[in-house]
Enzyme design. Structure first.
Site, PDB file in Angstrom:
ATOM      1  CB  SER A  45       5.746  25.050  30.861  1.00 21.45           C
ATOM      2  OG  SER A  45       4.692  25.656  30.150  1.00 21.45           O
ATOM      3  CE1 TYR A  73       2.064  20.972  30.806  1.00 23.96           C
ATOM      4  CE2 TYR A  73       2.119  23.334  30.408  1.00 23.96           C
ATOM      5  CZ  TYR A  73       2.642  22.075  30.203  1.00 23.96           C
ATOM      6  OH  TYR A  73       3.753  21.915  29.398  1.00 23.96           O
TER       7      TYR A  73
END
Ligand code: NAP
Ligand code: GCO
Length: 264
Positions: free
Chosen positions: A144, A157
């Site tokens: 990510s 996250y």
């Protein structure tokens, strides 16, 4: 001759009933691979199977939770029996919880780490023995922007995806001698159900402020589409990348290269 063909290869893509996983699996199939995927319940698997069929792809779907080691070991054994040994693993299944860290419970934090970081560990561990025996294998971890950057509300996250980047480097370091390559793909902001809340139109019909922020932050001036990730995934799954190991390939329309728009 550079070879991007995946003919004869078996690819397991986790959490691939829709979204990025589905697009990557479909791309690998079009490059020649046989696709197997999992999702957490039968309903999701059935929806995935229907979507692959509509795309002309013969895929096999399994119900398994990436956080459950017993289920994943059993699924991999079943795939080896029913389809063959897995040549390519794409660790795609993932979730996000957006909330200020001081309001997040430890249980919520753990759940994100469990799916986004422990899941790739459990799935990679399950396929490595066969890859070592074959002396070949490809593991692709879906990382990510948050493998590199932080922002408000995504602490768990970012911690998980930063960890996944380092797990990628470690798998590459530990298993490179078995001709196993482990690399990451770091998608930028991609239009999928996961990011739908960030793109919702406002009551007055205007664009969500986060949507405008992302367009301004991205030199390409658009959100990515799952299809943007297919070429990089085929490259990292194919023998064209046999000496590429431990990298994260960011597919972000230039976000990480950009300081941001100068004030007018
Ligand atoms: P998505 O649309 O929410 O899809 C995620 C998939 O993972 C769903 O099929 C989901 O199944 C499955 N899943 C969740 N928990 C699971 C579990 N415990 N076991 C098995 N499957 C599970 O997300 P996406 O946007 O396509 O994202 C896919 C991956 O790319 C994620 O790792 C995400 O973090 C990463 N990523 C996304 C973006 C983006 O902008 N969209 C950017 C960078 C990275 P259910 O629907 O049944 O829960
Ligand atoms: C967010 C986003 C992300 C992206 C993606 C960026 O809330 O900031 O959902 O973190 O989905 O992972 O690469």
């Amino acid at each position: 001759m550079v070879n991007f063909s995946l003919d004869g290869k078996i690819a397991l893509v986790t959490g691939a009933s829709y979204g990025i996983g589905f697009a990557i699996a479909s791309g690998l199939a079009k490059a020649g691979a046989t696709i197997v995927f999992n999702d957490i319940n039968q309903d999701a698997v059935n929806k995935g199977l229907a979507a692959y069929e509509a795309d002309g792809i013969k895929a096999k779907g399994y119900v398994a939770d990436v956080t459950n080691e017993e289920q994943i070991q059993a699924m991999v054994a079943q795939i080896e029996k029913e389809v063959g040994t897995i040549d390519i693993l794409v660790n795609n299944a993932g979730i996000i919880k957006r909330m200020p860290m001081h309001e997040m419970s430890a249980a919520e934090f753990r759940q994100v780490i469990d799916i986004d970081l422990n899941g790739p560990f459990i799935c990679s561990k399950a396929v490595l023995p066969s890859m070592m025996k074959k002396n070949s294998g490809k593991i692709i971890n879906i990382c990510s922007m948050m493998s590199e950057l932080g922002r408000e509300t995504v602490s768990a996250y970012a911690a998980a995806k930063g960890g996944l980047k380092m797990l990628t480097k470690n798998i590459a370091s530990e298993y490179g001698e078995y001709n196993i390559q482990c690399n990451g793909i770091g998608p930028g902001y991609i239009a999928t159900p996961q990011t739908a809340p960030l793109r919702e139109l406002q009551a007055d019909g205007s664009r969500h402020p986060f949507d405008q922020f992302i367009i301004a932050k991205t030199p390409a001036a658009r959100w990515g589409n799952p299809a943007d990730l297919v070429g990089p995934a085929v490259f990292l799954a194919s023998s064209a990348s046999d000496f590429v190991n431990g990298h994260v390939l960011y597919v972000d329309g230039g976000i990480l290269a950009y300081i941001g728009k100068q004030p007018k």
